[in-house]
Write an enzyme that holds these catalytic residues in place. Structure first.
Site, PDB file in Angstrom:
ATOM      1  N   GLY A  94      11.317  -5.076   1.783  1.00 26.75           N
ATOM      2  CA  GLY A  94      12.632  -5.081   1.145  1.00 26.75           C
ATOM      3  C   GLY A  94      12.799  -6.035  -0.011  1.00 26.75           C
ATOM      4  N   GLY A 138       2.947  10.647   5.902  1.00 28.08           N
ATOM      5  CA  GLY A 138       1.837  11.072   6.763  1.00 28.08           C
ATOM      6  C   GLY A 138       0.464  10.856   6.162  1.00 28.08           C
ATOM      7  CB  THR A 189       7.673   1.599   7.540  1.00 25.60           C
ATOM      8  OG1 THR A 189       6.638   2.349   8.175  1.00 25.60           O
ATOM      9  CG2 THR A 189       7.504   1.669   6.036  1.00 25.60           C
ATOM     10  CB  SER A 225      -0.891  -0.024   1.247  1.00 26.95           C
ATOM     11  OG  SER A 225      -1.548   1.219   1.399  1.00 26.95           O
ATOM     12  CE  LYS A 261       1.538  -2.916   5.167  1.00 30.18           C
ATOM     13  NZ  LYS A 261       1.683  -2.016   4.022  1.00 30.18           N
ATOM     14  CB  CYS A 305      -2.794   4.875  13.171  1.00 27.01           C
ATOM     15  SG  CYS A 305      -4.407   4.125  13.298  1.00 27.01           S
ATOM     16  CG  ASN A 315       7.411   6.738   4.228  1.00 26.10           C
ATOM     17  OD1 ASN A 315       6.380   7.318   4.565  1.00 26.10           O
ATOM     18  ND2 ASN A 315       7.538   5.419   4.323  1.00 26.10           N
TER      19      ASN A 315
HETATM   20  C1  FMN Z   1       6.543   6.048   0.552  1.00 28.81           C
HETATM   21  C2  FMN Z   1       5.812   4.946   1.261  1.00 28.81           C
HETATM   22  C3  FMN Z   1       4.447   5.090   1.508  1.00 28.81           C
HETATM   23  C4  FMN Z   1       3.748   4.062   2.161  1.00 28.81           C
HETATM   24  N1  FMN Z   1       2.408   4.221   2.384  1.00 28.81           N
HETATM   25  C5  FMN Z   1       1.718   3.225   3.013  1.00 28.81           C
HETATM   26  C6  FMN Z   1       0.319   3.321   3.204  1.00 28.81           C
HETATM   27  O1  FMN Z   1      -0.343   4.282   2.785  1.00 28.81           O
HETATM   28  N2  FMN Z   1      -0.293   2.304   3.873  1.00 28.81           N
HETATM   29  C7  FMN Z   1       0.376   1.185   4.340  1.00 28.81           C
HETATM   30  O2  FMN Z   1      -0.236   0.286   4.923  1.00 28.81           O
HETATM   31  N3  FMN Z   1       1.711   1.060   4.123  1.00 28.81           N
HETATM   32  C8  FMN Z   1       2.390   2.040   3.490  1.00 28.81           C
HETATM   33  N4  FMN Z   1       3.732   1.898   3.266  1.00 28.81           N
HETATM   34  C9  FMN Z   1       4.408   0.656   3.703  1.00 28.81           C
HETATM   35  C10 FMN Z   1       4.554  -0.349   2.556  1.00 28.81           C
HETATM   36  O3  FMN Z   1       3.297  -0.732   2.020  1.00 28.81           O
HETATM   37  C11 FMN Z   1       5.319  -1.616   3.031  1.00 28.81           C
HETATM   38  O4  FMN Z   1       4.557  -2.241   4.043  1.00 28.81           O
HETATM   39  C12 FMN Z   1       6.692  -1.302   3.593  1.00 28.81           C
HETATM   40  O5  FMN Z   1       7.307  -0.236   2.880  1.00 28.81           O
HETATM   41  C13 FMN Z   1       7.633  -2.514   3.558  1.00 28.81           C
HETATM   42  O6  FMN Z   1       7.835  -2.990   2.246  1.00 28.81           O
HETATM   43  P1  FMN Z   1       9.071  -2.510   1.305  1.00 28.81           P
HETATM   44  O7  FMN Z   1      10.314  -2.596   2.151  1.00 28.81           O
HETATM   45  O8  FMN Z   1       9.075  -3.453   0.162  1.00 28.81           O
HETATM   46  O9  FMN Z   1       8.779  -1.102   0.915  1.00 28.81           O
HETATM   47  C14 FMN Z   1       4.443   2.889   2.587  1.00 28.81           C
HETATM   48  C15 FMN Z   1       5.808   2.767   2.341  1.00 28.81           C
HETATM   49  C16 FMN Z   1       6.502   3.769   1.677  1.00 28.81           C
HETATM   50  C17 FMN Z   1       7.975   3.589   1.415  1.00 28.81           C
END
Ligand code: FMN
Length: 296
Positions: free
Chosen positions: A243, A72, A192, A17, A164, A130, A69
């Site tokens: 990752g 927000g 994250t 997401s 999630k 949250c 990131n």
């Molecule tokens: C720029 C950015 C925006 C994100 N926005 C959301 C979000 O709106 N909702 C959510 O559940 N996770 C959000 N995430 C988390 C990602 O969906 C994912 O769970 C997390 O980044 C780990 O995966 P990755 O390491 O492959 O990025 C965001 C991550 C990034 C980097």
């Protein structure tokens, strides 16, 4: 074909997401995006009840192997999403998962009830990273708090509910078990990891939001361990992410027990990452089978 809570997917590759803007991509690439859509299901950016502007800048900080990131959750709010984003996302050629976040059970209930009315939506993902303004606790950091959130919305929808998980919990597997008992249909993880960067000029935090969320290769080992532990603790399907940048890494998450995997930060570096990983995954399993046949 692959089954995710009764919804058929052509393969196991989803987006994390908030990491792939399908509406902007459609504007940029037109129908070519629909003809070669990179994901087997699409997860919307998290929406909240009221519109949000997001955090003040700066919103990103690159680390040696990742990204912090503090975006927000800027979004149009529930009504704006239903009016202008949902009709566009409904045109995507794959099942749609809508991600929602509520700061109270009442907010969460309104989000789930309204999103649930829409046939275009296949599944709903609860982003529980949250605070609950009523208890002051981070919803997903505490097993009982997570259970209460899921119980509050479970009767409001017949659509599959994905919870999630946040990695910022003492024992994500305990949170997952409580989510399962409260009626969740699937678990996705990881969101994250809480992180921080200081302004190199020595004037406090770099990010406008103070702290942010770390993602990318830096979190992969943590994500893999948590997916492995959660997949052994629940009977629900697990969507693993954190990752993933190559098919071999995606295969590790599947071997750890995930039914599906999601690509997040890697899509910012390489917007074609999901297609590459999906194609290489087929090749990866083909080679594994050949190896097993030869050595078996
Ligand atoms: C720029 C950015 C925006 C994100 N926005 C959301 C979000 O709106 N909702 C959510 O559940 N996770 C959000 N995430 C988390 C990602 O969906 C994912 O769970 C997390 O980044 C780990 O995966 P990755 O390491 O492959 O990025 C965001 C991550 C990034 C980097």
């Amino acid at each position: 074909m692959l089954d995710l809570c009764g919804v058929e997917l052509a393969g196991p590759v989803l987006n994390g997401s908030g990491t792939f803007d399908a509406i902007a991509a459609r504007r940029a690439f037109g129908d070519a995006l629909l003809e070669r859509f990179p994901f087997d299901a699409f997860v919307s950016k998290t929406i909240t009840l009221a519109p949000r502007e997001g955090n003040p800048p700066p919103r990103l900080w690159e680390t040696p192997a990742g990204l912090i990131n503090s975006i927000g959750l800027p979004n149009k709010g529930l009504e704006g999403f239903l009016r202008s984003d949902l009709p566009q996302l409904a045109q995507l050629p794959v099942p749609l998962i809508v991600s929602v976040m509520g700061f109270s059970h009442k907010e969460l209930a309104s989000l789930v009830a309204r999103v649930s009315e829409r046939d275009e939506v296949g599944l709903i993902e609860l982003n529980v990273s949250c605070p609950n303004v009523e208890s002051g606790l981070i919803m997903g950091a505490d097993p009982a708090e997570t259970a209460r959130a899921v119980e509050a919305v479970r009767p409001l929808t017949t659509k599959p509910l994905i919870v999630k998980l946040t990695p910022n919990a003492t024992e994500p597997a305990a949170v997952a078990r409580c989510a399962q008992e409260a009626g969740a249909d699937a678990i996705s993880l990881i969101n994250t990891l809480k992180g921080m960067a200081l302004d190199p000029r020595g004037s406090g935090p770099w990010l406008g939001g103070g702290t942010g969320g770390l993602s990318g290769p830096a979190v992969r080992a943590v994500a893999l361990a948590q997916v492995h532990s959660v997949a052994r603790s629940v009977e629900l399907p697990v969507i693993g992410m954190g990752g993933i940048a190559t098919a071999a890494q995606a295969a590790d998450f599947l071997a750890a027990g995930a039914r599906c995997i999601a690509i997040g930060t890697e899509s910012f570096r390489d917007p074609g990452a999901a297609r590459r990983i999906a194609a290489d995954l087929g090749e990866h399993f083909h080679r594994l089978d050949m190896h097993r046949t030869r050595s078996g």
